[in-house]
Design a protein around this motif. Structure first.
Motif, PDB file in Angstrom:
ATOM      1  N   GLU A  28       0.866  -1.182   0.000  1.00  0.00           N
ATOM      2  CA  GLU A  28       0.000   0.000   0.000  1.00  0.00           C
ATOM      3  C   GLU A  28       0.901   1.230   0.000  1.00  0.00           C
ATOM      4  O   GLU A  28       2.043   1.181   0.430  1.00  0.00           O
ATOM      5  CB  GLU A  28      -0.878   0.016   1.261  1.00  0.00           C
ATOM      6  CG  GLU A  28      -1.738  -1.218   1.454  1.00  0.00           C
ATOM      7  CD  GLU A  28      -2.804  -1.414   0.383  1.00  0.00           C
ATOM      8  OE1 GLU A  28      -3.142  -0.423  -0.301  1.00  0.00           O
ATOM      9  OE2 GLU A  28      -3.284  -2.553   0.228  1.00  0.00           O
TER      10      GLU A  28
ATOM     11  N   GLU B  75       1.787   5.224  -2.143  1.00  0.00           N
ATOM     12  CA  GLU B  75       1.613   5.972  -3.391  1.00  0.00           C
ATOM     13  C   GLU B  75       2.799   5.701  -4.312  1.00  0.00           C
ATOM     14  O   GLU B  75       3.940   5.689  -3.868  1.00  0.00           O
ATOM     15  CB  GLU B  75       1.498   7.470  -3.070  1.00  0.00           C
ATOM     16  CG  GLU B  75       1.101   8.278  -4.283  1.00  0.00           C
ATOM     17  CD  GLU B  75       0.858   9.748  -3.971  1.00  0.00           C
ATOM     18  OE1 GLU B  75       0.398  10.071  -2.853  1.00  0.00           O
ATOM     19  OE2 GLU B  75       1.126  10.568  -4.861  1.00  0.00           O
ATOM     20  N   GLU B  76       2.492   5.514  -5.604  1.00  0.00           N
ATOM     21  CA  GLU B  76       3.551   5.158  -6.548  1.00  0.00           C
ATOM     22  C   GLU B  76       4.250   6.383  -7.104  1.00  0.00           C
ATOM     23  O   GLU B  76       3.661   7.451  -7.237  1.00  0.00           O
ATOM     24  CB  GLU B  76       2.950   4.386  -7.716  1.00  0.00           C
ATOM     25  CG  GLU B  76       2.703   2.939  -7.389  1.00  0.00           C
ATOM     26  CD  GLU B  76       2.194   2.158  -8.585  1.00  0.00           C
ATOM     27  OE1 GLU B  76       2.862   2.165  -9.629  1.00  0.00           O
ATOM     28  OE2 GLU B  76       1.131   1.546  -8.453  1.00  0.00           O
TER      29      GLU B  76
ATOM     30  N   GLN C  38       5.300  10.783 -11.843  1.00  0.00           N
ATOM     31  CA  GLN C  38       4.299   9.810 -11.392  1.00  0.00           C
ATOM     32  C   GLN C  38       3.462   9.391 -12.593  1.00  0.00           C
ATOM     33  O   GLN C  38       2.962  10.218 -13.341  1.00  0.00           O
ATOM     34  CB  GLN C  38       3.404  10.415 -10.312  1.00  0.00           C
ATOM     35  CG  GLN C  38       2.464   9.380  -9.700  1.00  0.00           C
ATOM     36  CD  GLN C  38       1.703   9.941  -8.512  1.00  0.00           C
ATOM     37  OE1 GLN C  38       1.015  10.944  -8.621  1.00  0.00           O
ATOM     38  NE2 GLN C  38       1.836   9.298  -7.363  1.00  0.00           N
TER      39      GLN C  38
ATOM     40  N   MET D  64       6.897   2.170  -4.764  1.00  0.00           N
ATOM     41  CA  MET D  64       5.765   2.465  -3.890  1.00  0.00           C
ATOM     42  C   MET D  64       6.357   3.209  -2.691  1.00  0.00           C
ATOM     43  O   MET D  64       7.313   2.719  -2.072  1.00  0.00           O
ATOM     44  CB  MET D  64       5.100   1.161  -3.423  1.00  0.00           C
ATOM     45  CG  MET D  64       3.825   1.380  -2.664  1.00  0.00           C
ATOM     46  SD  MET D  64       2.488   1.935  -3.724  1.00  0.00           S
ATOM     47  CE  MET D  64       1.789   0.390  -4.264  1.00  0.00           C
TER      48      MET D  64
ATOM     49  N   LYS E   2       5.781   4.333   0.963  1.00  0.00           N
ATOM     50  CA  LYS E   2       4.905   4.049   2.104  1.00  0.00           C
ATOM     51  C   LYS E   2       5.498   4.733   3.322  1.00  0.00           C
ATOM     52  O   LYS E   2       6.634   4.423   3.708  1.00  0.00           O
ATOM     53  CB  LYS E   2       4.867   2.524   2.300  1.00  0.00           C
ATOM     54  CG  LYS E   2       3.862   2.058   3.318  1.00  0.00           C
ATOM     55  CD  LYS E   2       3.954   0.540   3.436  1.00  0.00           C
ATOM     56  CE  LYS E   2       3.128   0.040   4.571  1.00  0.00           C
ATOM     57  NZ  LYS E   2       3.326  -1.398   4.782  1.00  0.00           N
TER      58      LYS E   2
ATOM     59  N   LEU F  20       8.741  -1.694  -6.955  1.00  0.00           N
ATOM     60  CA  LEU F  20       7.753  -2.545  -7.614  1.00  0.00           C
ATOM     61  C   LEU F  20       8.393  -3.231  -8.808  1.00  0.00           C
ATOM     62  O   LEU F  20       8.114  -4.378  -9.112  1.00  0.00           O
ATOM     63  CB  LEU F  20       6.562  -1.709  -8.087  1.00  0.00           C
ATOM     64  CG  LEU F  20       5.765  -1.017  -6.983  1.00  0.00           C
ATOM     65  CD1 LEU F  20       4.755  -0.058  -7.592  1.00  0.00           C
ATOM     66  CD2 LEU F  20       5.054  -2.050  -6.115  1.00  0.00           C
TER      67      LEU F  20
END
Ligand code: AMP
Ligand code: GLY
Length: 425
Positions: free
Chosen positions: A189, A191-192, A211, A273, A275, A282
């Motif tokens: 979980e 944001e990428e 992004q 990712m 966090k 990823l």
């Protein structure tokens, strides 16, 4: 200097454009290129899988440098073929490109070098994979090994979804050869963001953060795609986060690849990712992101050609590059049905209306010309990358979507929320 670009998508279009603007670059050619590159770059017919004939083309054109856009020829060894023939080329060797070409190699490499990433397991048998998922409740991410143009990844929140994904990868072989099998990862979980660097085997230069928007539909719904839009810089990548990315991901990766006898010369892309301020990998890619390149390279405040040449020659100077402080935002316009089946050959209207808007550039991906009347037509899933510079994300959004609104074809679709996540910061 004469430069040959390999590829035909939006990434290769922005590369051709940025290279052509560089001082000392007289000619840019692109195999096979696309009609949007004209007149700055000249398309040359050819197949990007046929490495020897690409080397013939570079030789015949007397190209001083070849810049390879897509992963497929890199993983197949274009750099090795060119080097063996004494041709200068930007892009990693086949061995170094395995960081993208084999997801299993990449995962094991990250484990060996303590690079933060999701926990994973590898399976070749459908039943064992499914049993593992049923036993380990919760969400999983299932990935086909090998190259699948960003489409061989399934985020599965239920065992039923996981079974469908396993059927596609292992039984139907929807992504062809499954390499060493299927990877099942814990779902992360956060944001990428995308982070790219240039590396000459040893020395590293950062590119601006960006992004991507991987899912086909607004609010990150729908299937994964190659990318539906991007912006740069990404506010999630604060100075502190950037330092962590460099120290925990990029530097260990470059050092690890060199130690393992696969020195990395090219652009290394980390899909991350974030966090709680910590980066997890990823994926690694062995090339510029598409559409990230469109958003990042329109902001580059200096010439691209000498940078890529320095990488190819192993003489990159470690320093901070100059960037346009504005935000660049790229909205991908795609064919109805993408990333699944879609129609081709549909006429595109309105391109003339956006040609001269200041700080807006349209990069072509799946576009061809009608041989009879020269009309631009769709020829791929992702068709255009409409890119605008603005003072901050919302200004760039207004400008990009204004231009998008002027372009039409039957069945065009695009996400309406590119950049929204960045606005919330
Ligand atoms: P990849 O090609 O491996 O980057 O995967 C494509 C996309 O799937 C990523 O950009 C993420 O949106 C998503 N994804 C991949 N792996 C994970 C993971 N372990 N946790 C959450 N999302 C993931
Ligand atoms: N936009 C994601 C990629 O280029 O892999």
């Amino acid at each position: 200097m004469k430069i040959l670009v390999v590829g035909s998508g939006g990434r290769e279009h922005v590369l051709s454009w940025a290279l052509r603007r560089s001082a000392g670059v007289m000619d840019v050619f692109a195999v096979p290129g696309n009609p949007g590159m004209l007149p700055g770059a000249q398309p040359v017919p050819g197949k990007i899988e046929d490495l020897e004939s690409l080397a013939d083309i570079a030789e015949n054109l007397k190209a001083d440098l070849t810049v390879v856009g897509p992963e497929a020829p890199l993983c197949k060894g274009i750099t090795d073929v060119f080097k063996a023939r004494g041709l200068k080329v930007f892009g990693p060797s086949a061995q170094a490109a395995e960081i993208e070409g084999s997801k299993i190699f990449a995962k094991e490499f990250m484990v060996r070098h303590n690079i933060p990433t999701a926990r994973h397991r590898v399976f070749t048998e459908h039943d064992k994979a499914l049993a593992y998922i049923k036993y380990n409740k919760g969400s999983h991410v299932i990935k086909a090994d090998g190259l699948a143009a960003g489409k061989g990844v399934f985020i599965c929140d239920t065992p039923e979804e996981a079974e469908t994904a396993l059927n596609k990868i292992l039984t139907e072989r929807a992504f062809g050869d499954i390499g060493q099998g299927v990877i099942i990862e814990e779902k992360l979980e956060g944001e990428e963001c995308s982070f790219m660097v240039l590396c000459d085997g040893e020395r590293v230069v950062k590119l601006a953060s960006s992004q991507d928007h991987k899912r086909a539909l607004d609010e990150d719904k729908g299937p994964n795609t190659g990318g539906m839009g991007a912006y740069s810089p990404a506010p999630i990548v604060t100075k502190e986060v950037e330092d962590r990315i460099m120290n925990t991901v990029i530097k260990p990766a470059i050092k690890g690849l060199a130690e393992e006898g696969r020195p990395y010369q090219g652009v290394l892309y980390a899909g991350l990712m974030i966090k709680e301020g910590l980066p997890f990998v990823l994926e690694f890619n062995c090339r510029f992101g598409d559409p990230e390149a469109q958003a990042v390279l329109v902001r580059l405040g200096e010439d691209l050609a000498p940078l890529l040449k320095a990488v190819a020659e192993g003489e990159l100077e470690e320093r901070d590059l100059k960037w346009d402080p504005r935000t660049a935002l790229c909205v991908v316009m795609a064919s109805k049905g993408y990333p699944g089946e879609y129609e081709k050959g549909i006429p595109i209207d309105g391109l003339d209306d956006v040609e001269n808007i200041p700080d807006v550039r349209v990069f072509f991906s799946g576009v061809a010309t009608d041989p009879e009347d020269g009309q631009m037509m769709t020829s791929g899933g992702r068709v255009l990358g409409v890119t605008a510079l603005g003072d901050g994300i919302s200004d760039a959004q207004v400008r990009a979507y204004d231009a998008v609104g002027k372009i039409h074809w039957d069945g065009a679709f695009y996400r309406k929320d590119i950049g929204d996540k960045g606005l919330k910061k």
